[in-house]
Enzyme design. Structure first.
Site, mmCIF file in Angstrom:
data_model
loop_
_atom_site.group_PDB
_atom_site.id
_atom_site.type_symbol
_atom_site.label_atom_id
_atom_site.label_comp_id
_atom_site.label_asym_id
_atom_site.label_seq_id
_atom_site.Cartn_x
_atom_site.Cartn_y
_atom_site.Cartn_z
ATOM 1 C CB ALA A 197 34.580 53.410 3.177
ATOM 2 N N GLY A 198 34.007 50.310 1.285
ATOM 3 C CA GLY A 198 34.754 49.184 0.725
ATOM 4 C C GLY A 198 34.877 49.289 -0.785
ATOM 5 C CG ASN A 238 32.939 43.313 -11.036
ATOM 6 O OD1 ASN A 238 33.587 43.819 -11.953
ATOM 7 N ND2 ASN A 238 31.647 43.079 -11.144
ATOM 8 C CB SER A 248 27.394 34.945 -10.129
ATOM 9 O OG SER A 248 27.335 36.280 -9.708
ATOM 10 C CE LYS A 251 32.881 42.894 -5.607
ATOM 11 N NZ LYS A 251 31.679 43.641 -5.912
ATOM 12 C CB THR A 282 31.394 38.548 -4.620
ATOM 13 O OG1 THR A 282 30.511 39.381 -3.867
ATOM 14 C CG2 THR A 282 31.434 37.161 -3.986
#
Ligand code: NDP
Length: 264
Positions: free
Chosen positions: A122-123, A85, A17, A64, A60
């Site tokens: 499943a986050g 985010n 980023s 989040k 990140t």
């Protein structure tokens, strides 16, 4: 005065980023710079953001959901999923957004006729993607190693499995949103499940970028069309940058310079 933006994560050293956003700021003469911040304790996000005098940030793994709690106001898609985010400092008020889901839709544009998807994990990323797919009437199944995080997905209308309860089905696309393969060489589920999943899908995508994860390596061996998380990263980054510069730069220009930064 120069504005400062940052990415918060743990780990964060792998994040591209800063390179992406700084390429836009530099080439379009926008007075800002973008740094990495290694944050171990997500509950310190808000305090750290203000202490450093930031104008905005990306968040990140694994913060989040904590970022959602840290905001004063949540806008758009993030309200639906409880996962943030991107945060923007609006006169001392923290405003949260989610640009991951739309970024991912941009990334899979080339995969045609996707009507049912299996998400591994499943986050926070899985939540955003699942909600976004359902919005487009795409069927979504979820498989996660533990049961605890599956209730959100059941409530929004996904079929959910743990490794023990998974039964083979056919999918158009399988997406890895677990962090397996990010810092290690693990598969996102036991090998027999991954083999069965890969033998029954047309396309494969991984949210992880910058490396061929063991999951993508296996997909490649099986000659399945696959892509890593680079286009998702680009998509979410362009949308986040637009928010950071308050739309003072053109989206096409942001996209051009961000894309160029991927070559280095
Ligand atoms: P979270 O921490 O919110 O969720 C992680 C998920 O991965 C959980 O479901 C967890 O399962 C599962 N998991 C973690 N380790 C393993 C393992 N070894 N085996 C199987 N399952 C595992 O992370 P995020 O959703 O925020 O991010 C997930 C990944 O997506 C990261 O690698 C991140 O870098 C990437 N990402 C990439 C983006 C891009 O732009 N390309 C954007 C967003 C994310 P459990 O519930 O059992 O703990």
């Amino acid at each position: 005065m120069k504005k400062i933006f940052a990415i918060f994560g743990d780990p964060v050293s792998h994040s591209r980023s800063p390179i992406m956003h700084n390429a836009v700021f530099k080439n379009l003469n926008y007075p800002a710079c973008y740094v990495r911040i290694h944050l171990k304790d997500g509950s310190k996000l808000r305090e750290t953001f203000f202490r450093l005098g930031l104008s905005g940030a990306n968040i990140t793994v694994p913060h989040k959901e904590e970022a959602f709690k840290a905001c004063d106001e949540i806008r758009g898609f993030a309200q639906k999923v409880g996962v943030v985010n991107t945060i923007v400092n609006e006169n001392g008020k923290l405003v949260g957004y989610n640009t991951d889901a739309d970024g991912f839709m941009f990334a899979i544009e080339e995969f045609e006729n996707v009507k049912n998807i299996l998400i591994l994990g499943a986050g926070g990323t899985a939540k955003a993607l699942a909600s976004r797919f359902l919005q487009d009437a795409i069927q979504v199944d979820i498989i996660n190693r533990s049961e605890g995080r599956l209730s959100f997905f059941k409530e929004i209308g996904c079929q959910t499995f743990t490794w023990d309860s998974y039964k083979t089905k056919k999918y158009d696309l399988v997406v890895n949103t677990t962090s397996a393969g990010l810092k290690d060489e693990e598969l996102p589920a036991p090998k027999e499940i991954i083999d069965s999943v890969l033998n029954n899908t047309n396309f494969v995508a991984d949210a992880i970028y910058g490396k061929l994860t063991p999951f993508l390596h296996l997909a490649k061996e099986k000659n399945i069309t696959y892509k890593d998380g680079a286009d998702m990263l680009l998509g979410q980054g362009v949308l986040a940058n637009e928010l950071f510069v308050e739309k003072k730069l053109k989206k096409e220009d942001i996209n051009t310079f961000m894309k160029k930064s991927f070559k280095f």
